[in-house]
Design a protein around this motif. Sequence first.
Motif, PDB file in Angstrom:
ATOM      1  N   GLU A 265       0.830  -1.208   0.000  1.00  0.00           N
ATOM      2  CA  GLU A 265       0.000   0.000   0.000  1.00  0.00           C
ATOM      3  C   GLU A 265       0.858   1.248   0.000  1.00  0.00           C
ATOM      4  O   GLU A 265       0.588   2.214  -0.720  1.00  0.00           O
ATOM      5  N   GLU A 266       1.935   1.233   0.793  1.00  0.00           N
ATOM      6  CA  GLU A 266       2.829   2.392   0.849  1.00  0.00           C
ATOM      7  C   GLU A 266       3.545   2.604  -0.484  1.00  0.00           C
ATOM      8  O   GLU A 266       3.714   3.736  -0.943  1.00  0.00           O
ATOM      9  N   LYS A 267       3.965   1.514  -1.114  1.00  0.00           N
ATOM     10  CA  LYS A 267       4.632   1.619  -2.412  1.00  0.00           C
ATOM     11  C   LYS A 267       3.705   2.228  -3.454  1.00  0.00           C
ATOM     12  O   LYS A 267       4.120   3.057  -4.271  1.00  0.00           O
ATOM     13  N   GLN A 268       2.439   1.822  -3.434  1.00  0.00           N
ATOM     14  CA  GLN A 268       1.475   2.373  -4.376  1.00  0.00           C
ATOM     15  C   GLN A 268       1.303   3.869  -4.171  1.00  0.00           C
ATOM     16  O   GLN A 268       1.205   4.637  -5.131  1.00  0.00           O
ATOM     17  N   GLU A 269       1.276   4.309  -2.912  1.00  0.00           N
ATOM     18  CA  GLU A 269       1.129   5.734  -2.627  1.00  0.00           C
ATOM     19  C   GLU A 269       2.344   6.517  -3.113  1.00  0.00           C
ATOM     20  O   GLU A 269       2.211   7.607  -3.669  1.00  0.00           O
ATOM     21  N   LEU A 270       3.547   5.956  -2.908  1.00  0.00           N
ATOM     22  CA  LEU A 270       4.757   6.629  -3.366  1.00  0.00           C
ATOM     23  C   LEU A 270       4.792   6.719  -4.888  1.00  0.00           C
ATOM     24  O   LEU A 270       5.168   7.752  -5.455  1.00  0.00           O
ATOM     25  N   ASN A 271       4.396   5.647  -5.563  1.00  0.00           N
ATOM     26  CA  ASN A 271       4.361   5.670  -7.022  1.00  0.00           C
ATOM     27  C   ASN A 271       3.367   6.702  -7.532  1.00  0.00           C
ATOM     28  O   ASN A 271       3.632   7.417  -8.498  1.00  0.00           O
ATOM     29  N   SER A 272       2.220   6.794  -6.859  1.00  0.00           N
ATOM     30  CA  SER A 272       1.221   7.775  -7.242  1.00  0.00           C
ATOM     31  C   SER A 272       1.743   9.194  -7.045  1.00  0.00           C
ATOM     32  O   SER A 272       1.525  10.075  -7.885  1.00  0.00           O
ATOM     33  N   ASN A 305      15.373  13.300   1.237  1.00  0.00           N
ATOM     34  CA  ASN A 305      14.652  14.518   1.611  1.00  0.00           C
ATOM     35  C   ASN A 305      13.197  14.427   1.204  1.00  0.00           C
ATOM     36  O   ASN A 305      12.305  14.929   1.881  1.00  0.00           O
ATOM     37  N   THR A 306      12.913  13.786   0.047  1.00  0.00           N
ATOM     38  CA  THR A 306      11.536  13.603  -0.393  1.00  0.00           C
ATOM     39  C   THR A 306      10.767  12.772   0.615  1.00  0.00           C
ATOM     40  O   THR A 306       9.647  13.075   0.996  1.00  0.00           O
ATOM     41  N   ILE A 307      11.395  11.699   1.078  1.00  0.00           N
ATOM     42  CA  ILE A 307      10.764  10.855   2.085  1.00  0.00           C
ATOM     43  C   ILE A 307      10.569  11.633   3.372  1.00  0.00           C
ATOM     44  O   ILE A 307       9.556  11.542   4.037  1.00  0.00           O
ATOM     45  N   SER A 308      11.559  12.450   3.721  1.00  0.00           N
ATOM     46  CA  SER A 308      11.470  13.233   4.942  1.00  0.00           C
ATOM     47  C   SER A 308      10.287  14.192   4.908  1.00  0.00           C
ATOM     48  O   SER A 308       9.650  14.426   5.918  1.00  0.00           O
ATOM     49  N   ASN A 309       9.992  14.767   3.726  1.00  0.00           N
ATOM     50  CA  ASN A 309       8.834  15.655   3.612  1.00  0.00           C
ATOM     51  C   ASN A 309       7.556  14.908   3.945  1.00  0.00           C
ATOM     52  O   ASN A 309       6.673  15.416   4.640  1.00  0.00           O
ATOM     53  N   GLU A 310       7.427  13.682   3.433  1.00  0.00           N
ATOM     54  CA  GLU A 310       6.239  12.883   3.742  1.00  0.00           C
ATOM     55  C   GLU A 310       6.180  12.583   5.231  1.00  0.00           C
ATOM     56  O   GLU A 310       5.114  12.635   5.850  1.00  0.00           O
ATOM     57  N   GLU A 311       7.349  12.302   5.811  1.00  0.00           N
ATOM     58  CA  GLU A 311       7.382  11.992   7.225  1.00  0.00           C
ATOM     59  C   GLU A 311       6.993  13.204   8.061  1.00  0.00           C
ATOM     60  O   GLU A 311       6.333  13.069   9.099  1.00  0.00           O
ATOM     61  N   ARG A 312       7.382  14.393   7.599  1.00  0.00           N
ATOM     62  CA  ARG A 312       6.965  15.591   8.335  1.00  0.00           C
ATOM     63  C   ARG A 312       5.456  15.760   8.312  1.00  0.00           C
ATOM     64  O   ARG A 312       4.850  16.199   9.277  1.00  0.00           O
TER      65      ARG A 312
END
Length: 363
Positions: A265-272, A305-312
């Motif tokens: 599910e997380e992979k699908q969200e990242l791809n989207s 950094n892209t991942i970090s933005n989502e984490e924020r």
Amino acid sequence: MYTTFYNLNANPFRLSPDPRLLFRSKTHEKALAYLKYGIQTGEGIVVITGNAGTGKTTLARHILTGVDRSRIMAVELTAPRLESGGVLPLVAATLGLAYQHLPKSTLLRNVENYLMARARERKRVLLVVDEAQNLASDALEELRMLSNIQVGERSLLQSFLLGQNEFRRQMQSPEMEQFRQRVIASYHLEGLSLEETQDYIYHRLRLCGWQENPKIMDGVFEQIHDHTSGIPRRINKLCNRLFLYGCVEQLHTLSEKAAISVIDEEKQELNSAENDAQEHASQNHRGSPDFPEAINNAHSVHPENTISNEERRLMSLEKRVAMLEKTMHEEHMRFQRMLMMLGQMDERDENPSQPSTQSNPGG
């Protein structure tokens, strides 16, 4: 929500740094040793690097909880991303000094006077700079200059710099030779091993009152480690989703199948999200003459950094989740009271009370 369902006394996987939940892996123990060495030495610059989410800030805050406040005045500064410009205004602001519309010479003199005043109180200043990869070369040169301020042989300012991988590469450039000479210790944090990932998850759960509910099957840890590369913040983010999934599905055992479902599910969200970003860039290309500059800026963004933005964004949701947990708990208690009332009514129906013996006034 899931903290109530699993009877936990706190969220074990919150994304914000919390030194109380520090897990001492091999790589974190080594980094702590370098930071402690810096505290004992009392001079120079200590550098800790690592991917976003490896625990740099947590380590620094853990060290700060143990410093002797009568001898060391510790201040923290998070460096903003600036194309150029020095760090003196940021240091002055962090120390509570005037900084706006002042020339560099005045800022430097004010900071030096402040450090001298603390020295007269038999204190030295420890400056912790987070997100050091955002500092330009001239800003790092100013930090080097500040580290040279001394009274006799005693340094008045020491700096701990915490930065991501690009800061490590920046330090290796030829123009940073003088800066490197002021670095007394440097360490790069790695991700956790598979065994450490399992121990890390159990460590945080136990600190939050976990009583093996839910039970976690062995295959889950391998899935988590493979997907997160052993990066603690990524582990926290994935475990948050996994435990929420378990709560929604009313699971008291988390299986490898459940972990795979959450990861997919997380992979699908990242791809989207990536597809949306590409479409947005394409629209800018059609409508903006500054597209080449936008491309250059996009190339400067690193995946971590892209991942970090989502984490924020997820960190901002934690407060909402906490409010929802409180609401769910109140609803749960109200539901329990309703069940008790219904149970009492059923008992009265099965065992009717004796007829009333009240006297009739007219009898």
